[in-house]
Design a protein around this motif. Structure first.
Motif, PDB file in Angstrom:
ATOM      1  N   ILE A 232     -20.875  53.257 -47.094  1.00 25.68           N
ATOM      2  CA  ILE A 232     -20.678  52.282 -46.022  1.00 25.68           C
ATOM      3  C   ILE A 232     -19.235  52.390 -45.557  1.00 25.68           C
ATOM      4  O   ILE A 232     -18.304  52.244 -46.361  1.00 25.68           O
ATOM      5  CB  ILE A 232     -20.996  50.861 -46.514  1.00 25.68           C
ATOM      6  CG1 ILE A 232     -22.460  50.786 -46.977  1.00 25.68           C
ATOM      7  CG2 ILE A 232     -20.725  49.828 -45.419  1.00 25.68           C
ATOM      8  CD1 ILE A 232     -22.769  49.591 -47.850  1.00 25.68           C
ATOM      9  N   VAL A 233     -19.049  52.690 -44.298  1.00 31.50           N
ATOM     10  CA  VAL A 233     -17.706  52.879 -43.743  1.00 31.50           C
ATOM     11  C   VAL A 233     -17.390  51.716 -42.810  1.00 31.50           C
ATOM     12  O   VAL A 233     -18.148  51.446 -41.876  1.00 31.50           O
ATOM     13  CB  VAL A 233     -17.599  54.207 -42.973  1.00 31.50           C
ATOM     14  CG1 VAL A 233     -16.173  54.394 -42.452  1.00 31.50           C
ATOM     15  CG2 VAL A 233     -18.006  55.374 -43.854  1.00 31.50           C
ATOM     16  N   ALA A 234     -16.279  51.026 -43.053  1.00 34.38           N
ATOM     17  CA  ALA A 234     -15.827  49.956 -42.163  1.00 34.38           C
ATOM     18  C   ALA A 234     -14.640  50.459 -41.354  1.00 34.38           C
ATOM     19  O   ALA A 234     -13.681  51.001 -41.900  1.00 34.38           O
ATOM     20  CB  ALA A 234     -15.426  48.720 -42.970  1.00 34.38           C
ATOM     21  N   SER A 235     -14.740  50.300 -40.045  1.00 36.31           N
ATOM     22  CA  SER A 235     -13.694  50.796 -39.153  1.00 36.31           C
ATOM     23  C   SER A 235     -13.620  49.898 -37.933  1.00 36.31           C
ATOM     24  O   SER A 235     -14.524  49.101 -37.675  1.00 36.31           O
ATOM     25  CB  SER A 235     -14.012  52.238 -38.722  1.00 36.31           C
ATOM     26  OG  SER A 235     -13.093  52.689 -37.748  1.00 36.31           O
ATOM     27  N   PHE A 236     -12.532  50.017 -37.192  1.00 37.07           N
ATOM     28  CA  PHE A 236     -12.492  49.353 -35.894  1.00 37.07           C
ATOM     29  C   PHE A 236     -13.593  49.940 -35.011  1.00 37.07           C
ATOM     30  O   PHE A 236     -13.871  51.144 -35.063  1.00 37.07           O
ATOM     31  CB  PHE A 236     -11.137  49.565 -35.224  1.00 37.07           C
ATOM     32  CG  PHE A 236     -10.003  48.852 -35.894  1.00 37.07           C
ATOM     33  CD1 PHE A 236     -10.007  47.474 -36.005  1.00 37.07           C
ATOM     34  CD2 PHE A 236      -8.937  49.563 -36.423  1.00 37.07           C
ATOM     35  CE1 PHE A 236      -8.961  46.804 -36.633  1.00 37.07           C
ATOM     36  CE2 PHE A 236      -7.885  48.906 -37.048  1.00 37.07           C
ATOM     37  CZ  PHE A 236      -7.906  47.520 -37.150  1.00 37.07           C
ATOM     38  N   ALA A 237     -14.176  49.094 -34.175  1.00 36.16           N
ATOM     39  CA  ALA A 237     -15.281  49.546 -33.322  1.00 36.16           C
ATOM     40  C   ALA A 237     -14.802  50.446 -32.197  1.00 36.16           C
ATOM     41  O   ALA A 237     -15.629  50.928 -31.413  1.00 36.16           O
ATOM     42  CB  ALA A 237     -16.015  48.338 -32.743  1.00 36.16           C
ATOM     43  N   SER A 238     -13.497  50.687 -32.124  1.00 35.30           N
ATOM     44  CA  SER A 238     -12.968  51.553 -31.067  1.00 35.30           C
ATOM     45  C   SER A 238     -12.358  52.842 -31.611  1.00 35.30           C
ATOM     46  O   SER A 238     -11.857  53.659 -30.838  1.00 35.30           O
ATOM     47  CB  SER A 238     -11.896  50.789 -30.278  1.00 35.30           C
ATOM     48  OG  SER A 238     -10.897  50.316 -31.161  1.00 35.30           O
ATOM     49  N   HIS A 239     -12.397  53.028 -32.938  1.00 38.87           N
ATOM     50  CA  HIS A 239     -11.708  54.183 -33.532  1.00 38.87           C
ATOM     51  C   HIS A 239     -12.621  55.412 -33.474  1.00 38.87           C
ATOM     52  O   HIS A 239     -13.193  55.849 -34.481  1.00 38.87           O
ATOM     53  CB  HIS A 239     -11.309  53.859 -34.972  1.00 38.87           C
ATOM     54  CG  HIS A 239     -10.161  54.700 -35.456  1.00 38.87           C
ATOM     55  ND1 HIS A 239      -9.910  55.970 -34.960  1.00 38.87           N
ATOM     56  CD2 HIS A 239      -9.194  54.475 -36.384  1.00 38.87           C
ATOM     57  CE1 HIS A 239      -8.858  56.468 -35.562  1.00 38.87           C
ATOM     58  NE2 HIS A 239      -8.406  55.580 -36.421  1.00 38.87           N
TER      59      HIS A 239
ATOM     60  N   VAL B 180     -22.093  52.735 -40.709  1.00 35.62           N
ATOM     61  CA  VAL B 180     -20.776  52.540 -40.096  1.00 35.62           C
ATOM     62  C   VAL B 180     -20.767  51.154 -39.475  1.00 35.62           C
ATOM     63  O   VAL B 180     -21.595  50.853 -38.608  1.00 35.62           O
ATOM     64  CB  VAL B 180     -20.493  53.615 -39.034  1.00 35.62           C
ATOM     65  CG1 VAL B 180     -19.127  53.381 -38.409  1.00 35.62           C
ATOM     66  CG2 VAL B 180     -20.561  55.013 -39.646  1.00 35.62           C
ATOM     67  N   CYS B 181     -19.835  50.302 -39.924  1.00 40.80           N
ATOM     68  CA  CYS B 181     -19.841  48.907 -39.487  1.00 40.80           C
ATOM     69  C   CYS B 181     -18.424  48.428 -39.180  1.00 40.80           C
ATOM     70  O   CYS B 181     -17.439  49.135 -39.393  1.00 40.80           O
ATOM     71  CB  CYS B 181     -20.484  48.018 -40.550  1.00 40.80           C
ATOM     72  SG  CYS B 181     -19.526  47.911 -42.094  1.00 40.80           S
ATOM     73  N   THR B 182     -18.351  47.211 -38.677  1.00 45.68           N
ATOM     74  CA  THR B 182     -17.066  46.560 -38.431  1.00 45.68           C
ATOM     75  C   THR B 182     -16.680  45.738 -39.663  1.00 45.68           C
ATOM     76  O   THR B 182     -17.464  45.569 -40.579  1.00 45.68           O
ATOM     77  CB  THR B 182     -17.160  45.639 -37.213  1.00 45.68           C
ATOM     78  OG1 THR B 182     -18.249  44.734 -37.408  1.00 45.68           O
ATOM     79  CG2 THR B 182     -17.403  46.433 -35.940  1.00 45.68           C
ATOM     80  N   GLY B 183     -15.445  45.221 -39.658  1.00 41.71           N
ATOM     81  CA  GLY B 183     -15.023  44.331 -40.736  1.00 41.71           C
ATOM     82  C   GLY B 183     -13.925  44.868 -41.610  1.00 41.71           C
ATOM     83  O   GLY B 183     -13.657  44.328 -42.689  1.00 41.71           O
ATOM     84  N   SER B 184     -13.219  45.910 -41.177  1.00 41.75           N
ATOM     85  CA  SER B 184     -12.184  46.510 -42.014  1.00 41.75           C
ATOM     86  C   SER B 184     -10.974  45.601 -42.200  1.00 41.75           C
ATOM     87  O   SER B 184     -10.131  45.847 -43.055  1.00 41.75           O
ATOM     88  CB  SER B 184     -11.731  47.848 -41.412  1.00 41.75           C
ATOM     89  OG  SER B 184     -11.191  47.652 -40.116  1.00 41.75           O
ATOM     90  N   GLN B 185     -10.870  44.527 -41.384  1.00 37.02           N
ATOM     91  CA  GLN B 185      -9.751  43.594 -41.510  1.00 37.02           C
ATOM     92  C   GLN B 185     -10.153  42.280 -42.173  1.00 37.02           C
ATOM     93  O   GLN B 185      -9.422  41.301 -42.117  1.00 37.02           O
ATOM     94  CB  GLN B 185      -9.144  43.319 -40.129  1.00 37.02           C
ATOM     95  CG  GLN B 185      -8.553  44.540 -39.472  1.00 37.02           C
ATOM     96  CD  GLN B 185      -7.468  45.188 -40.305  1.00 37.02           C
ATOM     97  OE1 GLN B 185      -6.539  44.532 -40.754  1.00 37.02           O
ATOM     98  NE2 GLN B 185      -7.577  46.487 -40.513  1.00 37.02           N
ATOM     99  N   GLY B 186     -11.372  42.259 -42.759  1.00 34.35           N
ATOM    100  CA  GLY B 186     -11.813  41.063 -43.469  1.00 34.35           C
ATOM    101  C   GLY B 186     -12.265  39.940 -42.566  1.00 34.35           C
ATOM    102  O   GLY B 186     -12.333  38.784 -42.988  1.00 34.35           O
ATOM    103  N   GLU B 187     -12.588  40.248 -41.296  1.00 37.49           N
ATOM    104  CA  GLU B 187     -13.036  39.218 -40.360  1.00 37.49           C
ATOM    105  C   GLU B 187     -14.269  38.519 -40.925  1.00 37.49           C
ATOM    106  O   GLU B 187     -15.240  39.178 -41.293  1.00 37.49           O
ATOM    107  CB  GLU B 187     -13.373  39.817 -38.995  1.00 37.49           C
ATOM    108  CG  GLU B 187     -12.240  40.608 -38.368  1.00 37.49           C
ATOM    109  CD  GLU B 187     -12.320  42.107 -38.649  1.00 37.49           C
ATOM    110  OE1 GLU B 187     -12.609  42.478 -39.817  1.00 37.49           O
ATOM    111  OE2 GLU B 187     -12.122  42.890 -37.716  1.00 37.49           O
ATOM    112  N   PRO B 188     -14.262  37.183 -40.974  1.00 34.64           N
ATOM    113  CA  PRO B 188     -15.337  36.455 -41.666  1.00 34.64           C
ATOM    114  C   PRO B 188     -16.740  36.740 -41.145  1.00 34.64           C
ATOM    115  O   PRO B 188     -17.692  36.778 -41.921  1.00 34.64           O
ATOM    116  CB  PRO B 188     -14.954  34.983 -41.448  1.00 34.64           C
ATOM    117  CG  PRO B 188     -13.498  34.991 -41.170  1.00 34.64           C
ATOM    118  CD  PRO B 188     -13.217  36.283 -40.477  1.00 34.64           C
TER     119      PRO B 188
END
Length: 561
Positions: free
Chosen positions: A237-244, A306-314
């Motif tokens: 599971i890869v968390a990244s910004f949705a724009s990277h 591949v998902c969002t949430g790499s900054q711990g957004e709730p």
């Protein structure tokens, strides 16, 4: 070096032939980047982004720049130049266009595609002008030349703004990767050409000014990803910004190599990767990407999410997985890759997510234990190199917290920019370029504007203070019915607590005190409900503070009958 002072007054009228630069966000913070340029009564805006809230701002969804200083001059705005498609540079555009929908947007193909998709959700159809590196556009009195820069998203641009007052170069976000994945280098030749013409003022990205040396190339990450994929027995599971887009491309290439299928999770991730694929920025091998619903039919060792949430957004997918609040359940042996740097202020949230994932048995790979991310911002060595090429006559560090701005200012001074030509400003501080010299001239409003659900600006600091008290200390409600003629209590006080840790039965001790205060007040002729409420609040508040060392919100209700 000049720097702002809290006693700054509103700026005087701009001297004839001068250029005024007003940052409304991005200085002293990482986010909500917005800079207003004024010449001869006309305005040009560069970027309009958002800042994401911290724990001290409960309930807030987004934080916008303060549009107060331009709200009465919307018709004077000739355009909004967008340097690239990150949320901290384009996320505020829909809220500004709500106030004047026909402000032209100028940007690269991918940047405009991302903002158009966002504006569609707000039911706004923008006026857009697509530009490429090397193009020049006359936007009102501002002649803008666009220069290719390398960043963590394709199609990023710097902009050189020419006016009779001089040339200002705004770098946007940039670095100088010499081996970029898409082959698109920061155009140092163009910057050298601008230097020969004479850069009167340089606004330069400060994010990594404290970091020595040079940012490693994006290509270095490939080996680290290869090692993770080769040694992961179950799902990845890869968390990244949705724009990277660059990072997602590396994930896709590695997944293809190891025979894994990829599914995008999260609305913004699905939307942005679809846009990048359609425009040719993301190369997706046939059959590699599948719908998330198909994952149940695949063995775990053939799956990449591949998902969002790499900054711990709730509310992002990864946080919900860590909290067991997502359809995708983390199990023993899963590997989670956080493919991003920590944005300052997000550390606590990110480590909370890492701990949650680890609790369920995941192996969490992040920048601290593997080379799975490199920054998109120039480090000190690159900035020194850049300043020696540009040779700006004046320097204004932008995009960074105070420590970054000051470190960047020192780098500029080291390369020969005179100390009195290095301007350290903050949000709202106006800087005037007059007769070749930049100096601070005043300050305009530039506070935080909170987006909370559908409301914009309705939430202010007192509301956030109340929310903090409610969250930290709880609430005590008091209900009293009084005879409006005699002032005597006919019912109550009924006292109930929520979230304060105080049992309702404990209030039997203070109820006689509240009754005594109210009866004495009635005898003195004070029977106005608001005054009674204040008496209840003071009496009960003192008792709670003395007894429990707590300061909950006290909500008294006095009813006259």
């Amino acid at each position: 070096m000049s720097h702002p002072h809290p006693e700054l007054a509103p700026p005087p009228p701009l001297p004839e032939g001068g250029l005024r630069i007003t940052p409304l966000g991005g200085l002293g913070e990482i986010g909500r980047n917005m800079t207003v340029f004024e010449y001869d009564g006309r305005l040009l805006i560069v970027d309009c982004g958002v800042l994401f809230p911290e724990a001290e701002q409960p309930g807030v969804d987004l934080i916008l720049p303060d549009f107060t200083s331009v709200r009465d001059r919307l018709d004077d705005i000739d355009g909004i130049v967008l340097t690239h498609g990150h949320e901290d540079h384009i996320g505020g555009v829909p809220y500004l266009l709500r106030e004047r929908p026909d402000i032209p947007l100028i940007g690269s193909k991918l940047t405009l595609a991302l903002i158009e998709a966002k504006l569609q959700e707000h039911r706004i159809r923008p006026r857009t002008t697509e530009v490429e590196a090397g193009d020049r556009e006359q936007i009102g009195p501002f002649n803008c030349e666009f220069v290719a820069v390398n960043h963590s998203i394709p199609d990023a641009l710097a902009v050189a703004i020419r006016t009779p007052a001089g040339m200002v170069v705004h770098t946007g976000d940039f670095k100088m990767d010499q081996l970029p994945l898409d082959g698109r280098l920061t155009d140092l030749h163009a910057f050298a050409r601008l230097s020969e013409e004479g850069i009167d003022l340089l606004l330069s990205d400060s994010t990594n000014a404290e970091v020595p040396g040079f940012v490693p190339p994006e290509r270095d990450i490939t080996n680290a990803l290869d090692n993770v994929f080769a040694n992961s027995p179950k799902r990845i599971i890869v968390a990244s910004f949705a724009s990277h887009v660059h990072r997602i491309q590396q994930i896709l290439d590695t997944a293809q190599k190891y025979g894994r299928k990829v599914a995008f999770v999260g609305r913004s991730m699905v939307r942005n990767m679809g846009i990048a694929r359609d425009l040719g920025y993301l190369k997706v091998p046939p059959g590699l990407v599948v719908d998330v619903k198909q994952l149940d039919d695949l063995p775990d060792d053939k799956v990449v999410l591949v998902c969002t949430g790499s900054q711990g957004e709730p509310m992002a997918a990864l946080s919900r997985m860590a909290n067991r609040d997502h359809q995708i359940r983390i199990t023993e042996g899963d590997t989670v890759i956080l493919a991003s740097s920590l944005i300052p202020g997000n550390e606590t949230d990110v480590y909370r997510v890492i701990n949650g994932l680890t609790r369920w048995g995941a192996n969490v790979i992040h920048k601290g234990n593997a080379k799975v991310h490199v920054s998109g911002h120039a480090s000190a060595g690159e900035l020194l190199y850049f300043y020696n090429i540009c040779k700006p006559k004046n320097l204004m560090p932008v995009h960074g917290e105070w420590r970054h701005l000051r470190a960047n200012a020192e780098l500029g001074a080291m390369t020969g920019v005179p100390h009195d030509r290095v301007v350290i400003a903050e949000d709202g501080v106006t800087v005037d370029l007059v007769e070749g010299k930049a100096k601070i001239s005043g300050k305009v409003p530039a506070g935080y504007v909170y987006v909370d659900g559908l409301s914009v600006g309705a939430v202010d600091e007192p509301v956030l203070k109340d929310r903090k008290i409610l969250g930290d200390e709880g609430i005590i409600s008091v209900f009293v019915v009084m005879d409006s003629t005699t002032g005597k209590i006919t019912s109550g006080p009924d006292i109930h607590a929520r979230g304060s840790g105080i049992d309702d039965a404990a209030f039997s001790e203070v109820i006689p005190k509240v009754k005594e205060v109210l009866e004495r007040s009635a005898q003195d002729g004070v029977v106005e409900p608001h005054q009674m409420q204040q008496l209840i609040r003071r009496t009960l508040g003192k008792w709670v503070s003395d007894t429990y060392r707590r300061r909950p919100m006290i909500l008294p209700v006095v009813v006259d009958v």
